[in-house]
Write a protein that holds these residues in place. Structure first.
Motif, PDB file in Angstrom:
ATOM      1  N   GLU A 146     -15.804  61.891  50.740  1.00 30.60           N
ATOM      2  CA  GLU A 146     -16.346  62.655  49.618  1.00 30.60           C
ATOM      3  C   GLU A 146     -15.968  64.128  49.668  1.00 30.60           C
ATOM      4  O   GLU A 146     -15.903  64.787  48.642  1.00 30.60           O
ATOM      5  CB  GLU A 146     -17.867  62.484  49.572  1.00 30.60           C
ATOM      6  N   ASP A 147     -15.699  64.656  50.866  1.00 31.30           N
ATOM      7  CA  ASP A 147     -15.354  66.076  51.003  1.00 31.30           C
ATOM      8  C   ASP A 147     -13.886  66.349  50.707  1.00 31.30           C
ATOM      9  O   ASP A 147     -13.547  67.343  50.068  1.00 31.30           O
ATOM     10  CB  ASP A 147     -15.683  66.578  52.416  1.00 31.30           C
ATOM     11  N   THR A 148     -12.992  65.463  51.171  1.00 29.52           N
ATOM     12  CA  THR A 148     -11.554  65.722  51.049  1.00 29.52           C
ATOM     13  C   THR A 148     -10.857  64.846  50.020  1.00 29.52           C
ATOM     14  O   THR A 148      -9.734  65.146  49.620  1.00 29.52           O
ATOM     15  CB  THR A 148     -10.852  65.495  52.405  1.00 29.52           C
ATOM     16  N   GLY A 149     -11.477  63.747  49.621  1.00 26.41           N
ATOM     17  CA  GLY A 149     -10.840  62.804  48.707  1.00 26.41           C
ATOM     18  C   GLY A 149      -9.858  61.870  49.398  1.00 26.41           C
ATOM     19  O   GLY A 149      -9.267  61.009  48.761  1.00 26.41           O
ATOM     20  N   LYS A 150      -9.691  62.022  50.720  1.00 21.58           N
ATOM     21  CA  LYS A 150      -8.776  61.180  51.484  1.00 21.58           C
ATOM     22  C   LYS A 150      -9.246  59.732  51.444  1.00 21.58           C
ATOM     23  O   LYS A 150     -10.431  59.449  51.538  1.00 21.58           O
ATOM     24  CB  LYS A 150      -8.721  61.657  52.937  1.00 21.58           C
ATOM     25  N   ARG A 151      -8.277  58.787  51.296  1.00 18.88           N
ATOM     26  CA  ARG A 151      -8.582  57.358  51.259  1.00 18.88           C
ATOM     27  C   ARG A 151      -8.078  56.681  52.518  1.00 18.88           C
ATOM     28  O   ARG A 151      -6.975  56.938  52.964  1.00 18.88           O
ATOM     29  CB  ARG A 151      -7.903  56.695  50.065  1.00 18.88           C
TER      30      ARG A 151
END
Length: 83
Positions: free
Chosen positions: A21-26
């Motif tokens: 949620e903080d970085t958008g990394k998947r």
């Protein structure tokens, strides 16, 4: 061992993504089983799964906010939070 789940889980063995949620990394993960209140997931131990994230399941494209409640190697149990 005492059962602490609020509802029974169903085996599903499905692909999913963990979205930080903080970085958008998947991160890719596997969903071993799921209930209305949580799930058992697996991702690589080196992936650095955050304590809270959004789970996007491939089978139904549903997103659920999650909090990690238990870790055992690459597998971890999550509780679905909020709505």
């Amino acid at each position: 061992m005492d059962e602490k789940r609020f509802s029974g889980r169903t085996d599903c063995f499905s692909a999913a993504h963990i979205v930080d949620e903080d970085t958008g990394k998947r991160l890719r993960c596997l969903v071993w089983n799921m209930s209305d209140t949580g799930a058992l997931l697996e991702a690589g131990e080196e992936d650095g799964v955050p304590e809270a994230f959004t789970l996007l399941t491939a089978i139904d494209q549903t997103s659920r906010r999650c909090r990690v409640v238990r870790r055992t190697g690459a597998r971890f149990g999550v509780l679905f939070i909020g709505s």
